[in-house]
Motif scaffolding. Structure first.
Motif, PDB file in Angstrom:
ATOM      1  N   PHE A  54       0.856  -1.190   0.000  1.00 58.22           N
ATOM      2  CA  PHE A  54       0.000   0.000   0.000  1.00 58.22           C
ATOM      3  C   PHE A  54       0.887   1.233   0.000  1.00 58.22           C
ATOM      4  O   PHE A  54       1.939   1.255   0.645  1.00 58.22           O
ATOM      5  N   GLN A  55       0.467   2.264  -0.744  1.00 58.51           N
ATOM      6  CA  GLN A  55       1.108   3.578  -0.661  1.00 58.51           C
ATOM      7  C   GLN A  55       0.039   4.607  -0.318  1.00 58.51           C
ATOM      8  O   GLN A  55      -0.994   4.703  -0.971  1.00 58.51           O
ATOM      9  N   PHE A  56       0.311   5.369   0.717  1.00 57.14           N
ATOM     10  CA  PHE A  56      -0.655   6.294   1.313  1.00 57.14           C
ATOM     11  C   PHE A  56      -0.082   7.703   1.148  1.00 57.14           C
ATOM     12  O   PHE A  56       0.924   8.053   1.763  1.00 57.14           O
ATOM     13  N   LEU A  57      -0.723   8.514   0.288  1.00 55.76           N
ATOM     14  CA  LEU A  57      -0.165   9.803  -0.106  1.00 55.76           C
ATOM     15  C   LEU A  57      -1.181  10.910   0.152  1.00 55.76           C
ATOM     16  O   LEU A  57      -2.230  10.957  -0.497  1.00 55.76           O
ATOM     17  N   THR A  58      -0.883  11.809   1.067  1.00 50.14           N
ATOM     18  CA  THR A  58      -1.774  12.936   1.322  1.00 50.14           C
ATOM     19  C   THR A  58      -1.095  14.223   0.857  1.00 50.14           C
ATOM     20  O   THR A  58       0.080  14.463   1.142  1.00 50.14           O
ATOM     21  N   ALA A  59      -1.849  15.046   0.126  1.00 48.53           N
ATOM     22  CA  ALA A  59      -1.339  16.290  -0.456  1.00 48.53           C
ATOM     23  C   ALA A  59       0.035  16.077  -1.078  1.00 48.53           C
ATOM     24  O   ALA A  59       0.986  16.787  -0.777  1.00 48.53           O
ATOM     25  N   PRO A  60       0.160  15.092  -1.975  1.00 52.81           N
ATOM     26  CA  PRO A  60       1.493  14.711  -2.440  1.00 52.81           C
ATOM     27  C   PRO A  60       2.163  15.778  -3.310  1.00 52.81           C
ATOM     28  O   PRO A  60       1.542  16.404  -4.164  1.00 52.81           O
ATOM     29  N   PHE A  68      -3.740   5.281  -1.898  1.00 53.70           N
ATOM     30  CA  PHE A  68      -4.718   6.237  -1.368  1.00 53.70           C
ATOM     31  C   PHE A  68      -4.114   7.617  -1.602  1.00 53.70           C
ATOM     32  O   PHE A  68      -2.973   7.871  -1.208  1.00 53.70           O
ATOM     33  N   ILE A  69      -4.865   8.496  -2.264  1.00 57.98           N
ATOM     34  CA  ILE A  69      -4.383   9.853  -2.527  1.00 57.98           C
ATOM     35  C   ILE A  69      -5.452  10.841  -2.102  1.00 57.98           C
ATOM     36  O   ILE A  69      -6.622  10.712  -2.474  1.00 57.98           O
ATOM     37  N   ALA A  70      -5.053  11.825  -1.294  1.00 56.82           N
ATOM     38  CA  ALA A  70      -5.965  12.869  -0.849  1.00 56.82           C
ATOM     39  C   ALA A  70      -5.379  14.226  -1.216  1.00 56.82           C
ATOM     40  O   ALA A  70      -4.181  14.459  -1.023  1.00 56.82           O
ATOM     41  N   VAL A  71      -6.217  15.105  -1.760  1.00 54.89           N
ATOM     42  CA  VAL A  71      -5.759  16.436  -2.143  1.00 54.89           C
ATOM     43  C   VAL A  71      -6.724  17.486  -1.608  1.00 54.89           C
ATOM     44  O   VAL A  71      -7.902  17.201  -1.334  1.00 54.89           O
ATOM     45  N   CYS A  72      -6.214  18.709  -1.483  1.00 50.94           N
ATOM     46  CA  CYS A  72      -6.996  19.831  -0.987  1.00 50.94           C
ATOM     47  C   CYS A  72      -7.343  20.773  -2.139  1.00 50.94           C
ATOM     48  O   CYS A  72      -6.524  20.986  -3.038  1.00 50.94           O
ATOM     49  N   TYR A  91      -1.689  12.139 -10.864  1.00 53.89           N
ATOM     50  CA  TYR A  91      -1.000  10.902 -10.503  1.00 53.89           C
ATOM     51  C   TYR A  91      -2.006   9.800 -10.195  1.00 53.89           C
ATOM     52  O   TYR A  91      -1.829   8.641 -10.600  1.00 53.89           O
ATOM     53  N   ALA A  92      -3.077  10.156  -9.499  1.00 51.86           N
ATOM     54  CA  ALA A  92      -4.117   9.168  -9.204  1.00 51.86           C
ATOM     55  C   ALA A  92      -4.734   8.633 -10.491  1.00 51.86           C
ATOM     56  O   ALA A  92      -4.937   7.417 -10.645  1.00 51.86           O
ATOM     57  N   GLN A  93      -5.027   9.520 -11.430  1.00 45.07           N
ATOM     58  CA  GLN A  93      -5.611   9.084 -12.702  1.00 45.07           C
ATOM     59  C   GLN A  93      -4.662   8.157 -13.454  1.00 45.07           C
ATOM     60  O   GLN A  93      -5.072   7.130 -13.998  1.00 45.07           O
ATOM     61  N   ARG A  94      -3.391   8.490 -13.479  1.00 49.82           N
ATOM     62  CA  ARG A  94      -2.422   7.665 -14.190  1.00 49.82           C
ATOM     63  C   ARG A  94      -2.230   6.305 -13.509  1.00 49.82           C
ATOM     64  O   ARG A  94      -2.024   5.294 -14.183  1.00 49.82           O
ATOM     65  N   PRO A 136      -4.995  -0.270  -8.209  1.00 50.56           N
ATOM     66  CA  PRO A 136      -6.167   0.114  -7.412  1.00 50.56           C
ATOM     67  C   PRO A 136      -5.885   1.402  -6.642  1.00 50.56           C
ATOM     68  O   PRO A 136      -4.901   1.490  -5.897  1.00 50.56           O
ATOM     69  N   THR A 137      -6.723   2.414  -6.840  1.00 49.57           N
ATOM     70  CA  THR A 137      -6.443   3.743  -6.297  1.00 49.57           C
ATOM     71  C   THR A 137      -7.716   4.363  -5.744  1.00 49.57           C
ATOM     72  O   THR A 137      -8.750   4.383  -6.412  1.00 49.57           O
ATOM     73  N   GLU A 138      -7.613   4.887  -4.542  1.00 48.80           N
ATOM     74  CA  GLU A 138      -8.703   5.630  -3.907  1.00 48.80           C
ATOM     75  C   GLU A 138      -8.296   7.097  -3.864  1.00 48.80           C
ATOM     76  O   GLU A 138      -7.230   7.444  -3.372  1.00 48.80           O
ATOM     77  N   LEU A 139      -9.163   7.974  -4.372  1.00 40.68           N
ATOM     78  CA  LEU A 139      -8.846   9.399  -4.479  1.00 40.68           C
ATOM     79  C   LEU A 139      -9.897  10.224  -3.753  1.00 40.68           C
ATOM     80  O   LEU A 139     -11.095   9.986  -3.910  1.00 40.68           O
ATOM     81  N   HIS A 140      -9.431  11.209  -2.987  1.00 39.40           N
ATOM     82  CA  HIS A 140     -10.337  12.146  -2.313  1.00 39.40           C
ATOM     83  C   HIS A 140      -9.882  13.573  -2.577  1.00 39.40           C
ATOM     84  O   HIS A 140      -8.688  13.880  -2.476  1.00 39.40           O
TER      85      HIS A 140
END
Length: 326
Positions: free
Chosen positions: A184-190, A253-257, A269-272, A279-283
């Motif tokens: 798993f890779q967990f990326l917030t405001a990457p 998991f990618i979260a953006v503001c 990056y999430a789309q790519r 498997p990608t979860e985007l917020h």
């Protein structure tokens, strides 16, 4: 303010401290002061915490040991998952104390957490931080069963902002080197792209806490004159948005503001990743900006944290939170 900041967050914007990163020494002193003054969450006896030094990057004779902090749920049975946690700070700020709250929160979900005190730019530009993180990952994988009681098949990497850049780069590097497999890779405001060409990067020149000028400056601290250059100048391990092949990477998991100059590179990056079969979860959180989660009582911040916790629990095969054990 010209941005539609969440109404629960907006009244606090004027009270947030601006960190003057043009002077790195001053910025670090201020961050240490703010960290020391902030309430320090307690483990409540549920998590044991220890600091240690582990061997630095292999093959580099002058590489120092890497300082890490290990968080282990007291009731965790053998074979629980682990998270390698990489703090943010624009590659120039941050330490184990700044990362403490989030690392402890992950441990309370039921996983061992290894928080990494990697070397900082500009004194130690790329690839020093990534080398330290890879050394920590290989140590974690090697010691998973014998000393940490961790399932080596359930090791995740996590980070926010510059820490998310290092986490994404580490996933690429470990894939390409045949290193430890990440689940798993967990990326917030990457922070992923030194080329600074997205709409959000061009637009958000005066957003609270973190704006496009600060992003540009921190890339220069990290990459020097190579920042914004060609792919030959800047490898994907430095700026993961430059990677041509995202296949075979761990679920993300990618979260953006909404009002973050880094927003669009995270979305892209999430789309790519999705297009590469990952498997990608985007917020995307409306009304937020880089660092707005400091306003912890806002409903949107609580939602961000709840989404993150659910993703960690689900992807690492943990029980939904009822007790602090695996």
């Amino acid at each position: 303010m010209r941005y539609a900041i969440d109404p629960e967050i907006a009244p606090w914007v004027a009270l947030l401290v601006d960190v003057p990163i043009a002077d790195v020494t001053q910025a670090r002193a201020l961050v240490r002061e703010l960290t020391a003054a902030a309430p320090r969450p307690d483990s409540g006896g549920a998590v044991s915490i220890s600091d240690r030094a582990i061997p630095g990057p292999a093959g580099l004779a002058d590489a120092p040991d890497v300082r890490v902090r290990i968080y282990r749920p007291v009731a965790a049975p053998a074979g629980c998952p682990a998270v390698l946690f990489l703090h943010g700070g624009g590659f120039i700020l941050g330490d184990l104390d700044m990362a403490h709250s989030e690392a402890l929160r992950f441990a309370k979900l039921g996983c061992v957490v290894l928080s990494v005190d990697y070397r900082l730019a500009p004194e130690h530009p790329y690839p020093a931080a990534l080398d330290d993180c890879y050394a920590a990952l290989t140590w974690l994988a090697r010691e998973a069963r014998p000393s940490l009681g961790v399932d080596p098949a359930r090791i995740a990497v996590a980070g926010g902002s510059a820490g998310a850049c290092l986490a994404a780069a580490l996933a690429l590097l470990s894939r390409d080197r045949g290193g430890p497999a990440l689940c798993f890779q967990f990326l917030t405001a990457p922070k992923l792209d030194d080329r600074l060409g997205t709409v959000s990067m061009r637009t958000f020149t005066d957003t609270p806490m973190w704006d496009s000028a600060k992003v540009a400056l921190t890339w220069r601290y990290y990459l020097g004159d190579r920042a914004g250059g060609s792919d030959a100048d800047v490898p994907a391990y430095a700026a993961p948005a430059r990677a041509q092949d995202l296949s075979g990477l761990p679920p993300a998991f990618i979260a953006v503001c909404e009002f973050d100059p880094l927003r669009d590179e995270g979305l892209s990056y999430a789309q790519r990743l999705v297009q590469a079969g990952v498997p990608t979860e985007l917020h995307l959180y409306p009304g937020t900006f880089h660092g707005s989660r400091l306003i912890q009582d806002a409903a949107v911040t609580r939602q961000m944290i709840a989404d993150e916790d659910r993703a960690i629990v689900r992807r690492l095969g943990l029980e939904p939170r009822r007790t602090p054990s695996c």
